[in-house]
Write a protein that holds these residues in place. Sequence first.
Motif, PDB file in Angstrom:
ATOM      1  N   ARG A   1       0.389  -1.588   0.351  1.00  0.00           N
ATOM      2  CA  ARG A   1      -0.209   0.151  -0.494  1.00  0.00           C
ATOM      3  C   ARG A   1       1.266   1.310   0.213  1.00  0.00           C
ATOM      4  O   ARG A   1       1.579   1.124   0.764  1.00  0.00           O
ATOM      5  CB  ARG A   1      -0.580   0.237   1.683  1.00  0.00           C
ATOM      6  N   SER A   2       0.527   2.397  -1.011  1.00  0.00           N
ATOM      7  CA  SER A   2       0.949   3.308  -0.823  1.00  0.00           C
ATOM      8  C   SER A   2       2.735   3.215  -0.597  1.00  0.00           C
ATOM      9  O   SER A   2       3.210   4.731  -0.099  1.00  0.00           O
ATOM     10  CB  SER A   2       0.724   4.256  -0.576  1.00  0.00           C
TER      11      SER A   2
ATOM     12  N   ARG B   1      -1.179   6.233   5.095  1.00  0.00           N
ATOM     13  CA  ARG B   1      -0.708   6.628   3.326  1.00  0.00           C
ATOM     14  C   ARG B   1       0.522   6.806   3.832  1.00  0.00           C
ATOM     15  O   ARG B   1       0.644   7.683   5.126  1.00  0.00           O
ATOM     16  CB  ARG B   1      -1.643   7.523   2.550  1.00  0.00           C
TER      17      ARG B   1
END
Length: 411
Positions: A212-213, A270
Amino acid sequence: MAASDSDSDADAAASLLPAPIHLLPPDALHNVLLRLPLRDAVVCRPVSRLFHETLSHNFLALLPSLRLLLLRHPRPDGGGCLHAFDPDRRHWLRLPFSAFLPNQSFSPVASSPSLLYLWLESPSPSPPSLPSSSSSTASTAHPPKSLAVCNPFAGTYSFLPPLGSAWARHGTVLAGPGGVVLVLTELAALSYTPSGSGKWMKHPLSLPSKPRSPILASGAAAVFALCDVGTPWRSQWKLFSCPLSMLTGGWAPVERSAWGDVFEILKRPRLLAGAGGRRVLMIGGLRSSFAIDAPCSTVLILRLDLATMEWDEAGRMPPNMYRCFTGLCEAAAQGNAMPTAVAGGNNKVKVFGGDGKVWFAGKRVRGKLAMWEEDELGNSGGKWDWVDGVPGYSDGVYRGFVFDGGFTAMP
C-alpha cells in the motif's frame, strides 16, 4: 505636411532600433536572465531570436526548478492538459500536452527531477510486450497502454520498453533520479534503468500482502511500503522496505520494539516521502479509540527519521479544517443535521504530495484543497493552509503528486 512626414520617418526609424537589452554584452545578458524564475524564462523564450538562442535548454538547466503540485484529472481524457499549483506564488497553472504528445488520452503517475511519467495509449500496431503479470488477456474495455516519459517544459517525450496490459491497470509506478523506474504489483516488481540493459527486469516481491502506497526515498536509496498483516475483520499494518540495489530478495519488515502501537492509532494510513528524501511520512485518520468501527477525530501526520529510526508527530489537522472534510461545515451552513457518514466515522480524505508537502482532497470540500508543509527543522508541527480555486472540481475528486519542473533531464 513636411513636418508630419519627418515625424513619421523618425517614428519608423525608432521602431527599427533594437531594444536596449539586445545591446547588452553576452555576459551581462546572461547575468540578467539568470535572475529570472524558470517560469518567466520559459515565457520569454519565444519573444525574440536572441532570447530563443540565449535561453537554450542548457542555459535553462542552470535555473532553480519550479516545484508544482500536479493534479491528475479524474478522467484520462482530461482535454490534453494538466492543472498544476505553484505553492510559492499561490497560483494555478495550465500545462498543455496536446502539442507534443501523440494523443490526448494520458494519465500521469510519477515524476523525477524535470521528468514526468505517464500512461499513454499504445501506438498501433503495438510492439511485443513483456508477459502480463496475470494470465487474462486485455479486453477492448482496456486499450493497451505504454509507459512514456516526457519533459513538459521542453515539449519532448519518449516511450519506455513496452509492458503487458496488467501492469498498466494494476501497477504502481515509482520514479527516481537517473531515470530509474519501478512498477509494483501485488506479486512482482519491474525495474528499468536507462544506463543498464535497456530492458525491464522482473523481481518477486515476497510480501505478505499487496503493498500500500509504496514510496521511493531517494536519500536512503530504498523503497518503503505498508502491508496489511491482519485479518479479514481487522487491518494490522506493518512497514516494509527494500534497498534499490536488492530488489530481488531484499524486502524486510522495518520494526522497533520502542515504536509500540504506532501503526494502530491511524485508520487507512498512507506513506509519502518527507523533505530531503531522508524522512518517511505516514498520514491517516486518528482513531478516537481502538474499536474496529471507531470514528476519526482528525488527520494525523507521523514522521519517521531514517537516520535515527524514531517516529514523532509532524502535524495534526486543525479541528475547524477537519470538520469541513466530514461535511459538518456544509451541514451547518445549510441548517441540516449531521451527515450519516460523519456519525459512522467513514469519511475518506484523499492524501497526496511528496517531499515534505501534503495535500488533502475530499468530496465534501468543494473547489479547494487543504495543504500541509513540513518545516525545515521538523519541530514546529508544520504549516496548514487552504488552497482555493481548484480548477474543474465538479468533475470529481482530484489526486496528484509533486513535480519539480526544469531542464536538468530530458527523455
